[in-house]
Enzyme design. Structure first.
Site, PDB file in Angstrom:
ATOM      1  N   SER A 117       0.830  -1.196   0.000  1.00 25.93           N
ATOM      2  CA  SER A 117       0.000   0.000   0.000  1.00 25.93           C
ATOM      3  C   SER A 117       0.874   1.259   0.000  1.00 25.93           C
ATOM      4  O   SER A 117       1.655   1.453  -0.928  1.00 25.93           O
ATOM      5  CB  SER A 117      -0.964  -0.042   1.194  1.00 25.93           C
ATOM      6  OG  SER A 117      -1.958   0.942   1.098  1.00 25.93           O
ATOM      7  N   ASP A 219     -10.068  -2.691  -5.435  1.00 25.31           N
ATOM      8  CA  ASP A 219      -9.221  -1.679  -4.813  1.00 25.31           C
ATOM      9  C   ASP A 219      -9.228  -0.415  -5.661  1.00 25.31           C
ATOM     10  O   ASP A 219      -9.042  -0.501  -6.883  1.00 25.31           O
ATOM     11  CB  ASP A 219      -7.798  -2.250  -4.713  1.00 25.31           C
ATOM     12  CG  ASP A 219      -6.827  -1.386  -3.952  1.00 25.31           C
ATOM     13  OD1 ASP A 219      -7.174  -0.232  -3.605  1.00 25.31           O
ATOM     14  OD2 ASP A 219      -5.706  -1.860  -3.698  1.00 25.31           O
ATOM     15  N   HIS A 250      -8.967  -3.695  -1.060  1.00 28.00           N
ATOM     16  CA  HIS A 250      -7.613  -3.301  -0.690  1.00 28.00           C
ATOM     17  C   HIS A 250      -7.210  -3.948   0.642  1.00 28.00           C
ATOM     18  O   HIS A 250      -7.937  -3.867   1.629  1.00 28.00           O
ATOM     19  CB  HIS A 250      -7.552  -1.776  -0.560  1.00 28.00           C
ATOM     20  CG  HIS A 250      -6.187  -1.236  -0.264  1.00 28.00           C
ATOM     21  ND1 HIS A 250      -5.266  -0.980  -1.246  1.00 28.00           N
ATOM     22  CD2 HIS A 250      -5.582  -0.911   0.906  1.00 28.00           C
ATOM     23  CE1 HIS A 250      -4.167  -0.495  -0.707  1.00 28.00           C
ATOM     24  NE2 HIS A 250      -4.327  -0.462   0.604  1.00 28.00           N
TER      25      HIS A 250
END
Length: 281
Positions: A117, A219, A250
């Site tokens: 991320s 996501d 996500h």
């Protein structure tokens, strides 16, 4: 948390360019035999997270692949805003490269930078800094898990037809568009800076090492990962490997541990890192 009895797990301090000291955790197999080196940056939107976030993954890589893993606690917003985290990532990677033998690693067996991320953003930034600076020893691989690679305001025109997940998944579980905008605001990211949007790195991507991706289908960040993988593979001729988890939001592999994708992503991660290690010169 994993049991590290008989293995190596120690906290260290890494100096940053402005005199700050960055906490990091070194995980090793405890065999005394130097193995590949992997530097990891955790997720959390540059706002939260900790070095311990990768303990399960580190356990797999140290036990099964003999890696030494260095997980870095870079500084977080709102106390530390852009580009502090990016600078911390590059400073950490340089320091680890210079001190690899002291950490019990042998980067000639493989030297990978990785992150998830926001940490994927930092890994990409550090990998490009390393290529521009001709870091020695050189990186041999990059592992990007659900990475943030370009601010929506900085997507190049030629890729906009392929950048649909920002709107398609704007109301997705775990991370939605509103959440991303909040993270941007906390970190005070400059959308047009490559330190915030490494997909637009000014020197390009042709000097990047082989790269492994894990991408989630539901996501908002999905398409920037797919676009970047395509750029590396099709435009730059760089070896890539990618696992896509359709229908998963996500970080679903972390936040939905009851889902089968959690176990699969861990198995895929090991295979992806093995693939990166096999790609080194």
């Amino acid at each position: 948390m994993p049991d590290w009895t008989g293995a190596k797990r120690e906290e260290i301090q890494i100096p940053a360019r402005d005199g700050a000291s960055l906490r990091a955790i070194v995980y090793g197999p405890g065999t005394g035999t130097p193995g590949p080196l992997l530097v990891y940056f955790h997720g959390g939107g540059m706002v939260f997270g900790m070095a311990e976030a990768f303990e399960v993954g580190a356990k797999v890589l140290t036990e099964q692949l003999g890696c030494t893993v260095v997980s870095v606690d870079y500084r977080l917003a709102p106390e530390s805003v852009f580009p502090t985290a990016g600078n911390d990532a590059w400073d950490s990677l340089k320091w680890v490269a210079e001190n690899a033998s002291k950490l019990g690693a042998d980067p000639s067996k493989g030297f990978i930078v990785s992150g998830a991320s926001a940490g994927g953003n930092l890994a990409a930034v550090a990998a490009h800094e390393a290529a521009d600076a001709k870091l020695s020893p050189p990186l041999t691989g990059v592992f990007l898990c659900i990475p943030f690679l370009v601010h929506p305001d900085a997507v190049p025109e030629k890729y906009k037809p392929h950048y649909n997940s920002w709107e398609e998944n704007k109301d997705a579980m775990i991370l939605d568009q509103r959440g991303m905008l909040w993270f941007f605001d906390q970190y005070k990211v400059d959308p047009t800076s490559p330190l915030g949007s490494p997909l637009i790195w000014p020197s390009g991507h042709k000097s990047q090492p082989p790269t492994y991706f894990q991408i989630c289908g539901m996501d908002p960040l999905r398409d920037e990962g797919l676009i970047y993988e395509s750029i590396l593979r099709e435009e730059c001729g760089i070896a890539t490997k990618m696992d896509v988890y359709s229908g998963i939001p996500h970080a679903g592999m972390d936040f939905l541990p009851m889902h089968s994708v959690a176990a699969k992503a861990l198995v895929d991660m090991k295979a992806g890192v093995e693939w990166l290690l096999s790609q080194k010169p």
